[in-house]
Each structure stands twice: as structure tokens, then as C-alpha cells.
Scaffold this active site. Sequence first.
Site, PDB file in Angstrom:
ATOM      1  N   LYS A   9     -25.373 103.441 106.245  1.00  0.00           N
ATOM      2  CA  LYS A   9     -26.085 103.893 105.043  1.00  0.00           C
ATOM      3  C   LYS A   9     -25.837 105.375 104.831  1.00  0.00           C
ATOM      4  O   LYS A   9     -25.485 106.119 105.751  1.00  0.00           O
ATOM      5  CB  LYS A   9     -27.591 103.623 105.152  1.00  0.00           C
ATOM      6  CG  LYS A   9     -28.305 104.330 106.322  1.00  0.00           C
ATOM      7  CD  LYS A   9     -28.719 105.770 106.036  1.00  0.00           C
ATOM      8  CE  LYS A   9     -29.460 106.391 107.217  1.00  0.00           C
ATOM      9  NZ  LYS A   9     -29.604 107.860 107.091  1.00  0.00           N
ATOM     10  N   ASP A 132     -35.414 103.334 110.295  1.00  0.00           N
ATOM     11  CA  ASP A 132     -34.426 102.875 109.318  1.00  0.00           C
ATOM     12  C   ASP A 132     -34.187 101.371 109.368  1.00  0.00           C
ATOM     13  O   ASP A 132     -33.560 100.812 108.456  1.00  0.00           O
ATOM     14  CB  ASP A 132     -33.079 103.572 109.537  1.00  0.00           C
ATOM     15  CG  ASP A 132     -33.053 105.000 109.026  1.00  0.00           C
ATOM     16  OD1 ASP A 132     -33.885 105.338 108.169  1.00  0.00           O
ATOM     17  OD2 ASP A 132     -32.191 105.782 109.492  1.00  0.00           O
TER      18      ASP A 132
END
Length: 283
Positions: A9, A132
Amino acid sequence: MRAIPAYAKINLSLEVLRRRPDGYHDLVSLLQTVSLADELTFEDSDRVELSFDDSGLQTEDNLVLRAAWLLRHTYGVKAGAAITLRKRTPVAAGLGGGSSDAATTLQELVSLWELPVKGEELVGLAARLGSDVPFFLTGGRALVEGRGELVTPLPDGPATWYVLAKPDGGLETKTVFESLAAESMSDGEVTRALASGRSAEGQSPFGFNGLQETAFRICPAARRCFDALQEASGRPVILSGSGPTSVAWAGANQGAEEAARSMRDRGFWSEAVRCVGREESVE
């Protein structure tokens, strides 16, 4: 046996709102999965075992093993799994590689072990592994709030390319947050505006990163890499997560490969990547 990608990401914007009583921080961040990915395979076994192509990752604290053992202990699973991890996302780079591996492991082992786990229950397990990890259960583009457990999926944006670049070594997230000054915190409105499309036309494709200056202070090489990427790409650049990876916007692949090659020639790790939408991310 199919290799399952665990996509990295980038943070298109990241604001730190406040330090919480539990020691964590409340955040507002706009995240996007990109085509850089680790690969994992899963096979039936009578015990949990993990093989790597990088012996430096072979530790009991590896998030893949932690995810597997969390499922076994929570649901009394007796079965095992032979897991292979082919590592491609740099470690401690602000790209969420370990968190993505953990989310992929949760999803694949729930399927392999035929566990009745989904929705909020799976998100709760993911949050126990790392801030996350819940985001990677859906991937694509999302607004992430709280400690990371509050994920609002957003429509996929246009097909966009980015250039990633980092200096040697990593940067521990905990170290950056522990050094964060109060003046680096903000109200989250820049990130929310970017996520909702309320940003002014012609504005940067990035918001800003409240961890950026702290990361640069701790790791001067991250600032040098950031400056070099601005020069090589001629495009807007932002630090991803707690660094040290910098991200340059490259639009519809406008000079992405050339900029990445230029960064490698300057001695940095660098890759041109494209955004990965939600459907591709979770297929």
C-alpha cells in the site's frame, strides 16, 4: 497450487490527530493498494510451518505465523498449513508488506480450514495483529481512521501509476511515532477532503503526511531519497506511512519506468507500480 499476491500500500495522505491513552495514535489516512506484492502459497499440513526465500524473516514474530496461530488458538483448530512466502515488498518501508501478508494469511486459512469467520469478526482479528491489517482485508482505495481498524472503502480512482523509492535500510514505525511532536498533528480535514473529492481542481494528488518531517529527522537518507525522487520524476512526491519510502505520482504511466531507473542509477531501491483496485486486490 496458486500463488496469492499480498499487495503493498501507499499513503496518499496521512494525518495524526492525537495520542490516545493506550499509547497508540488516532489517524486519518487515505490508502491505496499498488501492484508491488509478496506472494504466498498455502497447502494442507499436519502442522503450521512457514518457508521463506529470505532467511532474515524467519522469526517467531513474523506476522504470517502470528496470523496462523491467532486463528488456531481462537477457534481451536487442530489442522496445520504449509505456507511459503516469497518476499518482494521491502521490510520496514512504510508499504505495509507484513500487514498485507497477515491479512492474506487470515483470509486464506479461514478458507483452507473452513472456519465460519467473516465481517466484523475477521476485522477484529486483523486489528489484533496490526493497525494496517484491517485495510488489507479489502484493499483498493479506502479512508482509514482510528488506530487503523475503521476502514471506509472508496470507489476505485482512475488507473494511476506511481514511482516508489527508498534508501537502504528500514525505519521502524514505533520509533517515528515515539518521536512525533504535537505540532505535527492536525485535524484530518485535508485527508477527508482528498478522499471525498472535495480538493480543488489542479491540486496535488497527495494530501500531506504528518509523519514526514519526523521521519526525515530520524533518517536523513529518507530526505535525500525524497529530494532525488522529486528531481528524477518532476512530479508531486509524498512519504508513504512512516517511511522511508517516497512515492511520486506518475499519472497514466508518464515517465514512471524512466524515473525508477534514474533512482536505481542513483543507488536507491525503486519500482514503478500501478494502483490496484478492490476487485483485483481481493480476487
